[in-house]
Write an enzyme that holds these catalytic residues in place. Structure first.
Site, short mmCIF file in Angstrom:
data_model
loop_
_atom_site.label_atom_id
_atom_site.label_comp_id
_atom_site.label_asym_id
_atom_site.label_seq_id
_atom_site.Cartn_x
_atom_site.Cartn_y
_atom_site.Cartn_z
N LYS A 119 0.85 -1.21 0.00
CA LYS A 119 0.00 0.00 0.00
C LYS A 119 0.87 1.25 0.00
O LYS A 119 0.65 2.17 -0.77
CB LYS A 119 -0.91 0.05 1.24
CG LYS A 119 -1.89 -1.08 1.37
CD LYS A 119 -2.79 -0.90 2.57
CE LYS A 119 -2.11 -0.99 3.92
NZ LYS A 119 -1.59 -2.32 4.30
N ARG A 196 -9.58 1.34 8.70
CA ARG A 196 -9.23 -0.05 8.93
C ARG A 196 -10.30 -0.76 9.76
O ARG A 196 -10.17 -1.96 10.05
CB ARG A 196 -7.93 -0.06 9.74
CG ARG A 196 -6.83 -0.91 9.18
CD ARG A 196 -5.65 -0.61 10.08
NE ARG A 196 -4.54 -1.46 9.86
CZ ARG A 196 -3.41 -1.05 9.27
NH1 ARG A 196 -3.31 0.16 8.78
NH2 ARG A 196 -2.39 -1.87 9.18
N ARG A 230 11.28 -6.60 4.74
CA ARG A 230 11.20 -5.14 4.74
C ARG A 230 12.30 -4.50 5.58
O ARG A 230 12.57 -4.94 6.69
CB ARG A 230 9.86 -4.70 5.33
CG ARG A 230 8.88 -4.34 4.28
CD ARG A 230 7.72 -3.54 4.71
NE ARG A 230 6.97 -3.96 5.86
CZ ARG A 230 5.64 -3.82 5.93
NH1 ARG A 230 4.98 -3.29 4.93
NH2 ARG A 230 5.00 -4.19 7.02
N ARG A 274 11.25 -3.00 11.13
CA ARG A 274 10.14 -2.63 12.01
C ARG A 274 9.96 -3.70 13.09
O ARG A 274 10.02 -4.88 12.80
CB ARG A 274 8.85 -2.54 11.19
CG ARG A 274 8.58 -1.17 10.64
CD ARG A 274 7.45 -1.18 9.64
NE ARG A 274 6.19 -1.75 10.13
CZ ARG A 274 5.04 -1.69 9.47
NH1 ARG A 274 4.98 -1.09 8.30
NH2 ARG A 274 3.95 -2.23 9.95
N ARG A 285 -1.12 -9.76 12.55
CA ARG A 285 -1.68 -8.61 11.80
C ARG A 285 -2.56 -9.09 10.65
O ARG A 285 -3.59 -8.49 10.34
CB ARG A 285 -0.55 -7.72 11.28
CG ARG A 285 -0.02 -6.78 12.36
CD ARG A 285 1.40 -6.35 12.12
NE ARG A 285 1.62 -5.72 10.83
CZ ARG A 285 2.80 -5.72 10.21
NH1 ARG A 285 3.85 -6.31 10.74
NH2 ARG A 285 2.93 -5.11 9.06
P1 ADP Z 1 0.64 -2.79 7.90
O1 ADP Z 1 1.96 -3.11 7.31
O2 ADP Z 1 0.16 -3.85 8.85
O3 ADP Z 1 -0.40 -2.39 6.89
P2 ADP Z 1 0.78 -0.07 9.00
O4 ADP Z 1 2.13 0.52 8.81
O5 ADP Z 1 -0.33 0.45 8.17
O6 ADP Z 1 0.96 -1.63 8.91
O7 ADP Z 1 0.34 0.09 10.53
C1 ADP Z 1 1.18 -0.33 11.59
C2 ADP Z 1 0.36 -0.45 12.85
O8 ADP Z 1 -0.19 0.83 13.19
C3 ADP Z 1 -0.85 -1.37 12.75
O9 ADP Z 1 -0.52 -2.73 13.00
C4 ADP Z 1 -1.73 -0.79 13.85
O10 ADP Z 1 -1.29 -1.19 15.13
C5 ADP Z 1 -1.50 0.71 13.72
N1 ADP Z 1 -2.47 1.34 12.80
C6 ADP Z 1 -2.19 1.94 11.62
N2 ADP Z 1 -3.30 2.42 11.05
C7 ADP Z 1 -4.32 2.11 11.90
C8 ADP Z 1 -5.73 2.34 11.88
N3 ADP Z 1 -6.33 2.98 10.85
N4 ADP Z 1 -6.46 1.90 12.92
C9 ADP Z 1 -5.88 1.26 13.96
N5 ADP Z 1 -4.57 1.02 14.04
C10 ADP Z 1 -3.78 1.43 13.03
#
Ligand code: ADP
Length: 339
Positions: A119, A196, A230, A274, A285
């Protein structure tokens, strides 16, 4: 009376984006009642000190004038919308509701997809191409984590278990980001990692119109490998991937290869991983995505706004195909500028 928790508060009802902040006798109310003009239900957001950020979301997400740097894309956006619409129609026999109101404002897109699908990579490239900010709530969460702010410890515990942060915290971080962007004259957005949850999607829906939702898809074994490969440069913040993926064809699924995206030499010694990109947390996740975020796909599918996109491979194979699906493939100049 809040439909969710039945709490009652003597406060002025606050309709997002329309009225002023609610005040009770003691000053700003700790309780924000979200009155939906289209229904008689009220949702208590109990934001306490987060009234202002929430109000900022409402204000900032309202249509704004296009800036000159993106004006050339506005005309294009109308035809893009039409082209995307017919693309989706031919694939899913359903016309998305992308009609307006792009004549008066910039793109408002959302990127959905499982952890590791890419994404951030594709949203960030499109943001450069279209001249709209790429806003990733994951980045906002990580920035807060690395600060010494009061939320930092609480967030680390949640994120490092692969769980979702509360909607309230996310709205707070998002609204601060939007506010900073507004001060710089930003308009439009490509949201990545938000919404989300269904509740996030519903609230976003109340405050603004989303034009298009791109749902990126990749097989799960590849997602895990990608997350584990990553790396981020701790100095410049750029993302790389050291995994060399060669997934075999099986059960009717085609095989897939992805070359690693290696860092330049000046970043190579500064790479970090990360904390939530361990196998255990990635799997957690993915589980959370299936349980909580998958319904968001249905939410936008029902609105006819979802464009499904199966990634055919790594960036070299996928980027041109994505541009094609979005009818942006004739922008050769921009393509090479971004690549
Ligand atoms: P991913 O690689 O899982 O898509 P992100 O970088 O988008 O990870 O998000 C990392 C973490 O930040 C998520 O696992 C969650 O804990 C938190 N997070 C990010 N966006 C949201 C959201 N819209 N609602 C709730 N938690 C979020």
């Amino acid at each position: 009376i809040c439909d969710g928790c039945s709490i009652t508060q003597n406060t002025l009802f606050y309709e997002l984006g329309i009225s002023n902040f609610p005040f009770n006798a003691k000053g700003p109310s700790p309780l924000l009642l979200h009155a939906s003009s289209s229904s008689s239900s009220f949702l208590c957001l109990q934001f306490s000190r987060q009234i202002h950020p929430m109000a900022a979301i409402a204000r900032l997400l309202k249509p704004s004038s296009p800036s000159s740097s993106i004006s050339s894309f506005l005309k294009r956006s109308v035809s893009t919308t039409t082209a995307v619409a017919s693309e989706i129609e031919s694939q899913h026999h359903q016309r998305p509701n992308l009609s307006d109101p792009k004549g008066s404002r910039n793109f408002q897109w959302v990127f959905l997809g499982c952890p590791g699908v890419g994404k951030g990579t594709y949203a960030s490239r499109l943001s450069t191409l279209l001249g709209v900010p790429h806003i990733a709530t994951g980045d906002l969460v990580r920035a807060e984590l690395s600060s010494s702010g009061p939320l930092s410890r609480q967030l680390a515990e949640i994120v490092n278990q692969g769980k979702l942060v509360s909607d309230e915290i996310i709205f707070n971080l998002l609204s601060k980001r939007l506010e900073a962007g507004e001060a710089k004259g930003e308009s439009g957005f490509i949201l990545d990692g938000f919404p989300r949850t269904i509740r996030q999607a519903e609230i976003l829906d109340e405050v603004t119109e989303i034009d298009l939702v791109v749902n990126l898809k990749l097989r799960e074994d590849v997602l895990v490998e990608k997350c584990l490969g990553r790396r981020i440069c701790s100095q410049c913040g750029k993302g790389f991937n050291v995994a060399s993926i060669n997934a075999k064809a099986e059960n009717g699924r085609p095989g897939m290869s992805m070359a690693p995206l290696l860092p330049p030499s000046h970043c190579a010694s500064k790479l970090i991983t990360r904390a939530d990109d361990t196998e255990e947390v990635v799997k957690a996740r993915l589980h959370v995505y299936q349980e909580t975020s998958k319904p968001v796909e249905d939410f936008y599918r029902d609105q006819g706004k979802l464009m499904e996109f199966d990634l055919p491979g790594g960036i070299p194979e996928s980027w041109p195909k994505l541009l094609e699906a979005l009818n942006l493939d004739d922008h050769e100049d921009e393509r090479s500028a971004v690549a």
